[in-house]
Design a protein around this motif. Sequence first.
Motif, PDB file in Angstrom:
ATOM      1  N   THR A 120       0.841  -1.198   0.000  1.00 45.76           N
ATOM      2  CA  THR A 120       0.000   0.000   0.000  1.00 45.76           C
ATOM      3  C   THR A 120       0.877   1.249   0.000  1.00 45.76           C
ATOM      4  O   THR A 120       1.936   1.287   0.618  1.00 45.76           O
ATOM      5  CB  THR A 120      -0.928   0.036   1.219  1.00 45.76           C
ATOM      6  N   LEU A 121       0.406   2.265  -0.734  1.00 42.80           N
ATOM      7  CA  LEU A 121       1.132   3.524  -0.818  1.00 42.80           C
ATOM      8  C   LEU A 121       0.948   4.307   0.479  1.00 42.80           C
ATOM      9  O   LEU A 121      -0.166   4.585   0.900  1.00 42.80           O
ATOM     10  CB  LEU A 121       0.616   4.349  -2.002  1.00 42.80           C
ATOM     11  N   LEU A 122       2.078   4.694   1.126  1.00 43.60           N
ATOM     12  CA  LEU A 122       2.016   5.385   2.412  1.00 43.60           C
ATOM     13  C   LEU A 122       2.379   6.860   2.305  1.00 43.60           C
ATOM     14  O   LEU A 122       1.987   7.648   3.151  1.00 43.60           O
ATOM     15  CB  LEU A 122       2.952   4.703   3.413  1.00 43.60           C
ATOM     16  N   GLY A 123       3.108   7.241   1.324  1.00 44.28           N
ATOM     17  CA  GLY A 123       3.516   8.638   1.205  1.00 44.28           C
ATOM     18  C   GLY A 123       4.560   8.787   0.116  1.00 44.28           C
ATOM     19  O   GLY A 123       4.826   7.863  -0.655  1.00 44.28           O
ATOM     20  N   GLY A 124       5.151   9.946   0.057  1.00 48.01           N
ATOM     21  CA  GLY A 124       6.154  10.169  -0.960  1.00 48.01           C
ATOM     22  C   GLY A 124       6.595  11.617  -1.019  1.00 48.01           C
ATOM     23  O   GLY A 124       6.134  12.453  -0.242  1.00 48.01           O
ATOM     24  N   ASN A 125       7.469  11.892  -1.964  1.00 50.95           N
ATOM     25  CA  ASN A 125       7.974  13.247  -2.130  1.00 50.95           C
ATOM     26  C   ASN A 125       8.571  13.357  -3.531  1.00 50.95           C
ATOM     27  O   ASN A 125       8.579  12.381  -4.299  1.00 50.95           O
ATOM     28  CB  ASN A 125       9.019  13.563  -1.058  1.00 50.95           C
ATOM     29  N   THR A 126       9.091  14.536  -3.836  1.00 50.34           N
ATOM     30  CA  THR A 126       9.733  14.796  -5.119  1.00 50.34           C
ATOM     31  C   THR A 126      11.165  15.233  -4.875  1.00 50.34           C
ATOM     32  O   THR A 126      11.428  16.018  -3.954  1.00 50.34           O
ATOM     33  CB  THR A 126       8.965  15.884  -5.887  1.00 50.34           C
ATOM     34  N   SER A 127      12.078  14.712  -5.666  1.00 53.49           N
ATOM     35  CA  SER A 127      13.477  15.111  -5.506  1.00 53.49           C
ATOM     36  C   SER A 127      13.650  16.574  -5.894  1.00 53.49           C
ATOM     37  O   SER A 127      12.935  17.100  -6.747  1.00 53.49           O
ATOM     38  CB  SER A 127      14.390  14.225  -6.357  1.00 53.49           C
ATOM     39  N   ASP A 128      14.619  17.247  -5.250  1.00 58.30           N
ATOM     40  CA  ASP A 128      14.832  18.663  -5.542  1.00 58.30           C
ATOM     41  C   ASP A 128      15.731  18.820  -6.773  1.00 58.30           C
ATOM     42  O   ASP A 128      16.034  17.853  -7.476  1.00 58.30           O
ATOM     43  CB  ASP A 128      15.408  19.383  -4.321  1.00 58.30           C
ATOM     44  N   GLU A 129      16.153  20.054  -7.025  1.00 57.14           N
ATOM     45  CA  GLU A 129      16.941  20.336  -8.222  1.00 57.14           C
ATOM     46  C   GLU A 129      18.269  19.597  -8.235  1.00 57.14           C
ATOM     47  O   GLU A 129      18.865  19.382  -9.292  1.00 57.14           O
ATOM     48  CB  GLU A 129      17.183  21.840  -8.339  1.00 57.14           C
ATOM     49  N   ASN A 130      18.771  19.207  -7.061  1.00 53.04           N
ATOM     50  CA  ASN A 130      20.036  18.480  -6.975  1.00 53.04           C
ATOM     51  C   ASN A 130      19.844  16.975  -6.865  1.00 53.04           C
ATOM     52  O   ASN A 130      20.807  16.243  -6.635  1.00 53.04           O
ATOM     53  CB  ASN A 130      20.842  18.984  -5.773  1.00 53.04           C
ATOM     54  N   GLY A 131      18.586  16.508  -7.036  1.00 49.59           N
ATOM     55  CA  GLY A 131      18.309  15.085  -6.943  1.00 49.59           C
ATOM     56  C   GLY A 131      18.141  14.574  -5.529  1.00 49.59           C
ATOM     57  O   GLY A 131      17.951  13.368  -5.326  1.00 49.59           O
ATOM     58  N   GLN A 132      18.201  15.449  -4.535  1.00 45.00           N
ATOM     59  CA  GLN A 132      18.046  15.033  -3.138  1.00 45.00           C
ATOM     60  C   GLN A 132      16.562  14.852  -2.804  1.00 45.00           C
ATOM     61  O   GLN A 132      15.711  15.594  -3.277  1.00 45.00           O
ATOM     62  CB  GLN A 132      18.649  16.078  -2.202  1.00 45.00           C
TER      63      GLN A 132
END
Length: 800
Positions: free
Chosen positions: A56-68
């Motif tokens: 099941t999907l619990l959360g997430g995020n998007t990498s920043d301009e430096n890939g972090q």
Amino acid sequence: MKHALLLAALFYISIATVCAQDEPAPSQTISGKLEDTGKKPVPFANVALYNAADSTLLGGNTSDENGQFSIAAEPGRYFIKITFMGLDEKVVPNVNVDRQNLDLQTITMSANAKTLEELVVKGEKSQMELHLDKRVFNVGKDLSNIGTNASDILNNMPSVTVDVDGNVALRGSQNVRILIDGKQSGMVGINPADALRQIPADLIESIEIITNPSSRYDAEGEVGILNIVMKKNVRYGLNGSFTGTAGYPYNFGGSFNLNFRKKKVNFIANYGLMYREGPGRGNSRQAYTGADTSFVYEQHSERNRGGYSNNVMAGLDYFVNDFNTITATLSYRNSQNKNRSNLTYRDFDFNNTLTQTVTRSERETEPRTNLEAALNYRKTFERKGQSLTIDAKYILSDETEASKYLESSSLDAAAIAQRSYNTEDEKNFLAQLDYIHPIGKDGKVEAGLKTSVRLLDNDFSVHQQDSEQRWIILPEFDNYLAYHEKIHAGYVMASNQFGKIFVQAGLRGEYTDILTELKKTNLRNHRAYFNLFPSVHLSYKIKDAQTLQLSYSYRLSRPGFRDLLPFSSFSDSRVFRAGNPLLNPEFTHSFEAGHLLNMPKGTLLSSIYYRHRLGVVENITAVDSVGFTTITPVNLATGDSYGFEFNLTYDPFSWWKMTANANIFRAVNEGIYNDQVLKSDTYTWTSRATSRFTLFRSVDFQASVNYRAPRKTTQGRDLSMYAIDLGLSRDILKGRGTITASVRDLFNSQKRRSIVENAGYYSRSEFQWRTRQAIVTLSYRLNRAKEKQSREREENNEEY
């Protein structure tokens, strides 16, 4: 009812368990850096966190301009899925979080390791996602869907049309299977056309279009499956969303979708309340020239169907451990509709002289209830990809249609008073077991069993008042239908990847036992048959950006309950729609080839398909010498359909997204009815184009066009139909809220127009089920801001 009470007791026990749990452990942080094979950072990639126990999907995020990137997570076992347009999907397994932060260091994404089993063509959660065996449409991305219902949403799907009566068709055929969360459901109801209008769009997550289903799915549905995926959240803590809608013609509603996750228990609940009215109108002209008599009449109708509906669902997930999960849900729907119509008939002789005017009014009440209890057990194993799933569901449905009619003529002072009753009760039980066993690196074997039992009872009668004010039953419209359906199925399927080739083949067996009995006339029809349904899917990766898909399936379409019912609505005293208790199923051989092209700023899926059908069901129009028209379905003939379809997504800039689709096909049907050869050979097409702009960073504007070209039928032709929808939305409250305004059918043009010609009979009609509608919707997200899946800007700083 016993099953429902047991589940209700389980809910109370689980809620008490939640309250007794300790406070959750403090969140830790999972971090890392994304690079491509050239050691360059990968910015704005989607990084999603999944539970290792049940995926099941619990959360997430998007990498920043430096890939972090960084993601907050409770202690536990997870895996991470990373997607980015132009690069292959990356899965990071065995992500174990203890009571300290976890740094995954550098993660390299490659352009040469794309998994063929699931071809998601966009790194973001876009409006359309393309998979190997289906297309997924996230309905919240389409502004014209907000504040509407399931029927309206389906009418916005590519290759799907919903006529003015609410009947759903896929690729020009109404023999399509509609599922809720992958399973048959009483939410669709005995009469899907009406039931879909009672499901608020705010409770729907996505629509899956499966045009050539594999053997794991039921064989039902000539052209495939439409799966409505309802919203469900499993985030930690208390999360949810609230939506309110107001529109004209009257469309008011509200809904919420909540979940509360604490350690091993996730409690979910959603509720939707909707009141709507659907004003419609129509007109027709009928002309008949017979050996003994002739007639001409015009009809004008004004209708309004409306009322309120409640949809409530409560459920819980209990995570026994990392490998075992139990889910229980209980859902209830109640609706109270009040429908009215006024019909005017104007009779002419063949000198076009008006001879009489007849008016007929109907007032109908239509209460419905539906109760569903479902239990699911899912077990995963230490070996990745191995799982066992057991499902059970019990459905109770009840519907009553009670109508009063009053008919008067300019030639007769005495009015005719009539009334009709139609009660429909359904009980449905299904049990299903599915097992997946991985083989080698990329292969797996799937097997499953399913049984379903469906019992329906329908009591119908029409009464007419005599000169002494007594109600007399009309014997030709009085009967009791008992419908008993038992389907037992099993399947086995295997798949594997050999270099650039992915192969999946399966075989499904279904034993069908159906008894249809008209008890008052002692007409009994028992059918029992066993069929094997093979399916084959192939995928070949031509190069990194191109994939070729081939598939075949053998399917059937059993007659729907309404198609078997020998009596239907009595609203129109001159046009009567009747079912046929002797209908047999249709069988279809379906072939499809597709080409998927991934482009830097979009995707293109092109498909060609061919269907050969046996026992095709056609609606036959028959007219007697006094002008009474009967429309009845019969197994007419064989049919062949050839088609070309494409689905295009293209994002010229980060602030402009376009989608377009078209289905161009030829349909040939031929058969013999009453010693008369009936044949149709038509070339036609349907299409939809949508353009969406992001203005001033926080305002979205969308325009879409739907068009359905004219087509020939075995007794006439259907004329063209089109509609234009507009939508505007803006984020408010620091991204936690969104306000949306939309107009559906801007030019009030969505009307069914048809012509029927048959042995001296001619009919031309136009009908509009629902007029132009304007809607305003406000949504608020609890404990989470809007999840923007798209990049804010392209690297070259494009201007709005």
